[in-house]
Write a protein that holds these residues in place. Sequence first.
Motif, PDB file in Angstrom:
ATOM      1  N   ARG A 170      49.107  43.494  45.099  1.00 32.07           N
ATOM      2  CA  ARG A 170      49.647  44.854  45.097  1.00 32.07           C
ATOM      3  C   ARG A 170      48.837  45.769  44.184  1.00 32.07           C
ATOM      4  NH1 ARG A 170      52.580  41.526  47.387  1.00 32.07           N
ATOM      5  NH2 ARG A 170      54.755  41.625  48.038  1.00 32.07           N
ATOM      6  N   LEU A 171      48.396  45.232  43.041  1.00 34.93           N
ATOM      7  CA  LEU A 171      47.575  46.029  42.127  1.00 34.93           C
ATOM      8  C   LEU A 171      46.255  46.400  42.788  1.00 34.93           C
ATOM      9  CD1 LEU A 171      47.198  47.275  39.363  1.00 34.93           C
ATOM     10  CD2 LEU A 171      46.356  45.069  38.531  1.00 34.93           C
ATOM     11  N   ASN A 172      45.699  45.493  43.568  1.00 31.31           N
ATOM     12  CA  ASN A 172      44.454  45.781  44.278  1.00 31.31           C
ATOM     13  C   ASN A 172      44.643  46.935  45.257  1.00 31.31           C
ATOM     14  OD1 ASN A 172      41.650  45.086  44.836  1.00 31.31           O
ATOM     15  ND2 ASN A 172      42.390  44.399  46.827  1.00 31.31           N
ATOM     16  N   LEU A 173      45.785  46.974  45.937  1.00 33.02           N
ATOM     17  CA  LEU A 173      46.075  48.081  46.849  1.00 33.02           C
ATOM     18  C   LEU A 173      46.193  49.399  46.103  1.00 33.02           C
ATOM     19  CD1 LEU A 173      48.717  46.387  49.193  1.00 33.02           C
ATOM     20  CD2 LEU A 173      46.367  47.008  49.782  1.00 33.02           C
ATOM     21  N   VAL A 174      46.794  49.365  44.922  1.00 30.05           N
ATOM     22  CA  VAL A 174      46.936  50.578  44.111  1.00 30.05           C
ATOM     23  C   VAL A 174      45.568  51.106  43.684  1.00 30.05           C
ATOM     24  CG1 VAL A 174      47.773  51.485  41.902  1.00 30.05           C
ATOM     25  CG2 VAL A 174      49.251  50.024  43.298  1.00 30.05           C
ATOM     26  N   ILE A 175      44.694  50.196  43.258  1.00 30.47           N
ATOM     27  CA  ILE A 175      43.352  50.611  42.832  1.00 30.47           C
ATOM     28  C   ILE A 175      42.570  51.206  43.996  1.00 30.47           C
ATOM     29  CG2 ILE A 175      41.128  49.749  41.986  1.00 30.47           C
ATOM     30  CD1 ILE A 175      42.699  47.745  40.269  1.00 30.47           C
ATOM     31  N   ARG A 176      42.694  50.625  45.169  1.00 29.33           N
ATOM     32  CA  ARG A 176      42.015  51.173  46.352  1.00 29.33           C
ATOM     33  C   ARG A 176      42.596  52.533  46.722  1.00 29.33           C
ATOM     34  NH1 ARG A 176      38.468  47.993  48.608  1.00 29.33           N
ATOM     35  NH2 ARG A 176      38.373  45.805  47.976  1.00 29.33           N
ATOM     36  N   HIS A 177      43.881  52.696  46.508  1.00 31.49           N
ATOM     37  CA  HIS A 177      44.509  54.008  46.738  1.00 31.49           C
ATOM     38  C   HIS A 177      43.903  55.046  45.791  1.00 31.49           C
ATOM     39  CE1 HIS A 177      47.740  56.865  47.622  1.00 31.49           C
ATOM     40  NE2 HIS A 177      47.914  57.016  46.323  1.00 31.49           N
ATOM     41  N   ALA A 178      43.691  54.660  44.542  1.00 32.94           N
ATOM     42  CA  ALA A 178      43.081  55.570  43.573  1.00 32.94           C
ATOM     43  C   ALA A 178      41.663  55.935  43.998  1.00 32.94           C
ATOM     44  CB  ALA A 178      43.078  54.918  42.183  1.00 32.94           C
ATOM     45  N   ALA A 179      40.907  54.942  44.467  1.00 30.02           N
ATOM     46  CA  ALA A 179      39.533  55.204  44.909  1.00 30.02           C
ATOM     47  C   ALA A 179      39.514  56.160  46.088  1.00 30.02           C
ATOM     48  CB  ALA A 179      38.844  53.891  45.276  1.00 30.02           C
ATOM     49  N   ALA A 180      40.483  56.007  46.997  1.00 28.07           N
ATOM     50  CA  ALA A 180      40.550  56.890  48.168  1.00 28.07           C
ATOM     51  C   ALA A 180      40.794  58.340  47.761  1.00 28.07           C
ATOM     52  CB  ALA A 180      41.656  56.421  49.113  1.00 28.07           C
ATOM     53  N   HIS A 181      41.394  58.530  46.595  1.00 31.09           N
ATOM     54  CA  HIS A 181      41.637  59.880  46.087  1.00 31.09           C
ATOM     55  C   HIS A 181      40.490  60.383  45.204  1.00 31.09           C
ATOM     56  CE1 HIS A 181      45.712  60.916  47.463  1.00 31.09           C
ATOM     57  NE2 HIS A 181      45.902  59.614  47.483  1.00 31.09           N
ATOM     58  N   GLY A 182      39.392  59.649  45.193  1.00 29.15           N
ATOM     59  CA  GLY A 182      38.208  60.105  44.474  1.00 29.15           C
ATOM     60  C   GLY A 182      38.158  59.748  43.011  1.00 29.15           C
ATOM     61  N   LEU A 183      39.061  58.903  42.542  1.00 28.22           N
ATOM     62  CA  LEU A 183      39.043  58.511  41.137  1.00 28.22           C
ATOM     63  C   LEU A 183      37.991  57.425  40.902  1.00 28.22           C
ATOM     64  CD1 LEU A 183      42.878  58.427  40.355  1.00 28.22           C
ATOM     65  CD2 LEU A 183      41.263  60.310  40.101  1.00 28.22           C
ATOM     66  N   ASP A 184      37.393  57.481  39.733  1.00 28.32           N
ATOM     67  CA  ASP A 184      36.300  56.565  39.398  1.00 28.32           C
ATOM     68  C   ASP A 184      36.884  55.245  38.891  1.00 28.32           C
ATOM     69  OD1 ASP A 184      33.865  55.461  38.830  1.00 28.32           O
ATOM     70  OD2 ASP A 184      33.563  56.564  36.951  1.00 28.32           O
TER      71      ASP A 184
END
Length: 398
Positions: A170-184
């Motif tokens: 689940r944490l991996n999905l959250v991090i990918r969600h952040a990346a999709a929003h342009g976060l580094d």
Amino acid sequence: MAKGRDKLTAVMVRQAPAGKYGDGGGLWLVKSDRDTGSWVLRLAVHGRLRHMGLGSIADVGLAEARIRAGEARKVLRDGSDPIKERERQKREAARSMHLLKDVADDFFEGYKARLKGDGKAGRWFSPLTLHVLPKLGNVPVADLTQGDIKDALRPLRDTKPETMRKALNRLNLVIRHAAAHGLDVDLQAVAKAKALIGTTQVEAENIPALSWADVPDFYASLGDGTVTHLALRLLILTGARSGPLRFLHEDHVAGDVWTIPARLMKSRKDKAEDFRVPLSKEALAVIEQAKRHARCGFLFPSVRKGVISDATMARLMERREMEARPHGFRSSLRDWLAECTDAPHEVAETVLGHVAGNAVTKAYRRTDFIEQRRKLMERWATHVTGQGGQVVQLVSAV
């Protein structure tokens, strides 16, 4: 006033036509027409001319433009590039505004529509809320490292390995969600954390189940016609999960087929389909008995409101000091199918609502083997009711 600076006035800024106007010290007013324009600071950074935007005249007045220019010149005197320094400060500000807990909440809000019941039960998200966010929730997601994740979840490795696995996924999905929003963010942080955590030494435990040979004796003991006894009998006869069974409604049964709505299936909501369960004569008799208990069409109501809980059937088995649990009857049925029938693998798996085969096979399969399953479930009922259960001959599923 510094020599050669502050050449402009507020009136000039407002009224000057299109053109470029110097205020001194490298600060320029660039107007595209009388009413619009912007501030630009020209700087020599490490021997190279740079142009630094300071904002539009609609947002930044003359006095503020001079202050911003002065701050940039000070950064340059200190030996840094003011443009790069401003970009660094923006990145720092962005990191502080996107804490892991906020990104996780934003992700779950969009993702829960894919979960059964929109994730309202909370179990899907609980590995994060219980084991990750209390420790790492206030960490900017861009600063999250594999070390942080390892420290938070390694204590679960040898005590709750399955919970740890779910939390990592689940944490991996959250991090990918952040990346999709342009976060580094570090998209490999979870994979690296898994490597640091290592392999659990605890073997996964299966849900305790009765041997298929012992099921008839237990079934015979469920004879008082109560909601709990009838629910357990139908659970055994159909091999269904307790969730769909507890929410069995009269409208779900037509003839000798129980159609479980997609929303009650274990699969992801966007992947699930209605699932047909062929009912043996014994199963139909149990359903007929259960109808006298029905409330609002639900065959297995609780004493107060709603339907019986998942724990109700389990507690009956606990009171009898049994290790086996209701979900284990699915294993009992699967073992019986393997040992006492020649049912092809695809058919046996479909009996339990599993989808067998690779992606190509599943894409082209258009049958749920209901006729073959009907024969198997009738034979299973014969065994469960103590009337024998010899090998069933079936046509191959291939």
